[in-house]
Design a protein around this motif. Structure first.
Motif, PDB file in Angstrom:
ATOM      1  N   ILE A 152       0.872  -1.172   0.000  1.00 51.21           N
ATOM      2  CA  ILE A 152       0.000   0.000   0.000  1.00 51.21           C
ATOM      3  C   ILE A 152       0.905   1.215   0.000  1.00 51.21           C
ATOM      4  CG2 ILE A 152      -1.602   1.403   1.360  1.00 51.21           C
ATOM      5  CD1 ILE A 152      -2.888  -1.100   2.363  1.00 51.21           C
ATOM      6  N   SER A 154       1.103   5.269   0.291  1.00 51.87           N
ATOM      7  CA  SER A 154       0.192   6.197   0.953  1.00 51.87           C
ATOM      8  C   SER A 154       0.740   7.612   1.037  1.00 51.87           C
ATOM      9  CB  SER A 154      -0.111   5.694   2.375  1.00 51.87           C
ATOM     10  OG  SER A 154       1.072   5.682   3.160  1.00 51.87           O
ATOM     11  N   LYS A 183      -3.320   4.884  -1.686  1.00 52.56           N
ATOM     12  CA  LYS A 183      -4.076   5.475  -0.577  1.00 52.56           C
ATOM     13  C   LYS A 183      -3.724   6.955  -0.386  1.00 52.56           C
ATOM     14  CE  LYS A 183      -4.686   5.359   4.440  1.00 52.56           C
ATOM     15  NZ  LYS A 183      -4.085   4.934   5.728  1.00 52.56           N
ATOM     16  N   VAL A 219      -7.839   4.012  -2.310  1.00 50.06           N
ATOM     17  CA  VAL A 219      -8.430   4.347  -1.019  1.00 50.06           C
ATOM     18  C   VAL A 219      -8.292   5.856  -0.860  1.00 50.06           C
ATOM     19  CG1 VAL A 219      -8.342   4.042   1.483  1.00 50.06           C
ATOM     20  CG2 VAL A 219      -7.791   2.115  -0.032  1.00 50.06           C
ATOM     21  N   CYS A 239     -14.338   2.992  -3.196  1.00 51.06           N
ATOM     22  CA  CYS A 239     -13.158   2.973  -2.323  1.00 51.06           C
ATOM     23  C   CYS A 239     -12.905   1.531  -1.879  1.00 51.06           C
ATOM     24  CB  CYS A 239     -13.406   3.877  -1.114  1.00 51.06           C
ATOM     25  SG  CYS A 239     -12.014   4.035   0.010  1.00 51.06           S
TER      26      CYS A 239
END
Length: 264
Positions: A152, A154, A183, A219, A239
């Motif tokens: 992920i 971010s 994200k 996200v 999402c």
């Protein structure tokens, strides 16, 4: 948009995944909290049979011994046992992006910590902050994929909500650098910011915008109480994952797990 499957858990298929953060200072505190979380998750899933906690996020920036490879590995092994049927996400959130203030300056060792987690296969997913530097981010993502882990990538903004174009550009960078899930979490300064993030999420997930360079699940979260809609309207927006809490949350505006299960 490409779906990402991790141990039979599919991100980006229109069914938003629930992630619950776990944090604490000492090993004892973390394991005690994990035990309480496990019982509460089991209790709520027995009531809301169509809802499930898919991901446990270990917030390593709170852990007193995060800079000790052996102690970190032992703790992660214990968490694996407690949450053997869930995905385990390893996150070390930097101070700049809302992480716990650390006096031992462990985040200066972040590359070493990532290396330990990846080579030890301590988690299923690792969170890597985009602003850690392109070379470091790309290298960590490659190593994670070689180890069979997912990434992920971010970015967290506690001052404002970036313009749509800026968010799209960050997602473009994340794709280039090897993210599996993209994200963005930001702070709204008005109701308009929240509405804008809801619409942007819909537009990206539906392929209306960014389809030529955004290929992975996204996200997008507006933090704080005013941004709660972005956490619970994930089925409408596309999402891929939402964050909920048991006890204290790890970010402003996180919704309690039971409430999340009733609204998601």
């Amino acid at each position: 948009m490409k779906q990402v499957e991790i141990k039979n858990c599919i991100f980006g298929n229109g069914d938003p995944k629930i992630c619950v953060p776990l944090f604490g200072g000492s090993r004892e505190e973390i394991l005690e909290t994990a035990g309480v979380m496990r019982k509460e998750i089991d209790r709520l899933e027995a009531i809301y049979k169509d809802k499930k906690v898919d991901v446990i996020e270990f917030r390593a920036d709170f852990f007193d011994d995060v800079a000790d490879r052996i102690k970190l590995g032992e703790l992660m092994d214990s968490l694996r046992e407690i949450f053997s049927d869930r995905l385990l996400l390893f996150t070390y959130r930097s101070e700049d992006e809302g992480g716990e203030l650390r006096h031992d300056r462990a985040e200066s060792m972040i590359e070493d910590i990532w290396e330990w987690v990846i080579t030890g296969k301590m988690a299923d997913i690792i969170d890597i902050e985009l602003k850690s530097g392109n070379y470091r981010v790309a290298r960590a993502a490659v190593k994670a994929h070689e180890a069979g882990m997912f990434v992920i990538m971010s970015n967290h903004n506690f001052e404002k909500t970036p313009h749509d174009e800026e968010i799209l550009e960050m997602f473009r960078e994340m794709e280039i650098l090897g993210a599996d899930i993209l994200k963005i979490a930001s702070t709204p300064t008005s109701r308009f910011d929240v509405e804008r993030m809801l619409e942007l999420t819909k537009d990206i997930s539906s392929g209306k915008i960014g389809s030529d360079y955004i290929n992975h699940p996204i996200v997008i979260i507006s933090m704080g109480a005013s941004g709660a809609r972005t956490r619970i309207e994930c089925r409408k927006t596309g999402c891929a994952m939402t964050f909920s809490s048991i006890g204290n949350g790890s970010a402003p505006g996180q919704i309690g797990l039971e409430e999340m299960m009733t609204k998601l």
